[in-house]
Design a protein around this motif. Sequence first.
Motif, PDB file in Angstrom:
ATOM      1  N   ARG A 223      11.996   3.696 -81.320  1.00  0.00           N
ATOM      2  CA  ARG A 223      10.734   4.312 -80.903  1.00  0.00           C
ATOM      3  C   ARG A 223      10.357   5.379 -81.927  1.00  0.00           C
ATOM      4  N   LEU A 224       9.190   5.228 -82.536  1.00  0.00           N
ATOM      5  CA  LEU A 224       8.713   6.174 -83.541  1.00  0.00           C
ATOM      6  C   LEU A 224       8.072   7.366 -82.846  1.00  0.00           C
ATOM      7  N   ASP A 225       8.331   8.564 -83.358  1.00  0.00           N
ATOM      8  CA  ASP A 225       7.658   9.730 -82.782  1.00  0.00           C
ATOM      9  C   ASP A 225       6.154   9.617 -83.006  1.00  0.00           C
ATOM     10  N   LEU A 226       5.792   9.409 -84.252  1.00  0.00           N
ATOM     11  CA  LEU A 226       4.377   9.228 -84.602  1.00  0.00           C
ATOM     12  C   LEU A 226       4.251   8.094 -85.611  1.00  0.00           C
ATOM     13  N   PHE A 227       3.237   7.288 -85.435  1.00  0.00           N
ATOM     14  CA  PHE A 227       2.929   6.209 -86.364  1.00  0.00           C
ATOM     15  C   PHE A 227       1.493   6.431 -86.797  1.00  0.00           C
ATOM     16  N   CYS A 228       1.301   6.711 -88.077  1.00  0.00           N
ATOM     17  CA  CYS A 228      -0.020   7.108 -88.582  1.00  0.00           C
ATOM     18  C   CYS A 228      -0.426   6.242 -89.755  1.00  0.00           C
ATOM     19  N   GLU A 229      -1.672   6.419 -90.176  1.00  0.00           N
ATOM     20  CA  GLU A 229      -2.160   5.750 -91.375  1.00  0.00           C
ATOM     21  C   GLU A 229      -3.088   6.687 -92.129  1.00  0.00           C
ATOM     22  N   ASP A 230      -3.210   6.420 -93.429  1.00  0.00           N
ATOM     23  CA  ASP A 230      -4.118   7.227 -94.235  1.00  0.00           C
ATOM     24  C   ASP A 230      -5.414   6.457 -94.463  1.00  0.00           C
ATOM     25  N   GLU A 231      -6.319   7.039 -95.233  1.00  0.00           N
ATOM     26  CA  GLU A 231      -7.633   6.438 -95.444  1.00  0.00           C
ATOM     27  C   GLU A 231      -7.558   5.118 -96.199  1.00  0.00           C
ATOM     28  N   ALA A 232      -6.487   4.904 -96.967  1.00  0.00           N
ATOM     29  CA  ALA A 232      -6.318   3.670 -97.735  1.00  0.00           C
ATOM     30  C   ALA A 232      -5.614   2.582 -96.931  1.00  0.00           C
ATOM     31  N   GLY A 233      -5.209   2.892 -95.691  1.00  0.00           N
ATOM     32  CA  GLY A 233      -4.524   1.923 -94.854  1.00  0.00           C
ATOM     33  C   GLY A 233      -3.013   1.924 -95.002  1.00  0.00           C
ATOM     34  N   ASN A 234      -2.469   2.856 -95.788  1.00  0.00           N
ATOM     35  CA  ASN A 234      -1.015   2.996 -95.878  1.00  0.00           C
ATOM     36  C   ASN A 234      -0.494   3.537 -94.556  1.00  0.00           C
ATOM     37  N   LEU A 235       0.692   3.111 -94.183  1.00  0.00           N
ATOM     38  CA  LEU A 235       1.273   3.486 -92.892  1.00  0.00           C
ATOM     39  C   LEU A 235       2.354   4.546 -93.067  1.00  0.00           C
ATOM     40  N   TYR A 236       2.507   5.397 -92.056  1.00  0.00           N
ATOM     41  CA  TYR A 236       3.472   6.503 -92.089  1.00  0.00           C
ATOM     42  C   TYR A 236       4.231   6.575 -90.780  1.00  0.00           C
ATOM     43  N   VAL A 237       5.549   6.520 -90.897  1.00  0.00           N
ATOM     44  CA  VAL A 237       6.446   6.727 -89.764  1.00  0.00           C
ATOM     45  C   VAL A 237       6.869   8.186 -89.833  1.00  0.00           C
ATOM     46  N   ILE A 238       6.538   8.955 -88.809  1.00  0.00           N
ATOM     47  CA  ILE A 238       6.843  10.390 -88.811  1.00  0.00           C
ATOM     48  C   ILE A 238       7.847  10.678 -87.705  1.00  0.00           C
ATOM     49  N   GLU A 239       8.982  11.227 -88.125  1.00  0.00           N
ATOM     50  CA  GLU A 239      10.030  11.608 -87.183  1.00  0.00           C
ATOM     51  C   GLU A 239      10.082  13.122 -87.086  1.00  0.00           C
ATOM     52  N   LEU A 240       9.938  13.636 -85.896  1.00  0.00           N
ATOM     53  CA  LEU A 240       9.946  15.072 -85.633  1.00  0.00           C
ATOM     54  C   LEU A 240      11.255  15.434 -84.950  1.00  0.00           C
ATOM     55  N   LYS A 241      11.984  16.348 -85.541  1.00  0.00           N
ATOM     56  CA  LYS A 241      13.263  16.775 -84.978  1.00  0.00           C
ATOM     57  C   LYS A 241      13.212  18.269 -84.729  1.00  0.00           C
TER      58      LYS A 241
END
Length: 111
Positions: A27-45
């Motif tokens: 389970r990803l904390d946050l799943f985001c994307e930028d303006e170019a459509g690149n994806l980002y998995v963000i883990e917050l600890k």
Amino acid sequence: MPVFGMNLKMYKRKGEYGRQYIIPVGRLDLFCEDEAGNLYVIELKKDSGYDDAYKQTPDYLDWFAQSPKFKGKKVYGIICLNNPTADLISKVKSDDRMRLFEYQVSYTEIK
């Protein structure tokens, strides 16, 4: 609003939302994307006491790289925590897909 120095937005598709986004390997904390459509998995600890902070994020990135649904998308990982260990810093520096951010909390009493 820029987050981690980038203009990221929460991943949103019909029936899908990037907060607590579930994939078969976790389970990803946050799943985001930028303006170019690149994806980002963000883990917050909440602190650096998580031995799996590095291991789990590349596992997620590897899953996205293998997923037919996200084929051709660039996927990056961001770990944000307080007081990262030297080992974690070293691991992230050696992985071009990853970035590491440290947060700090301060308190001011209001009288």
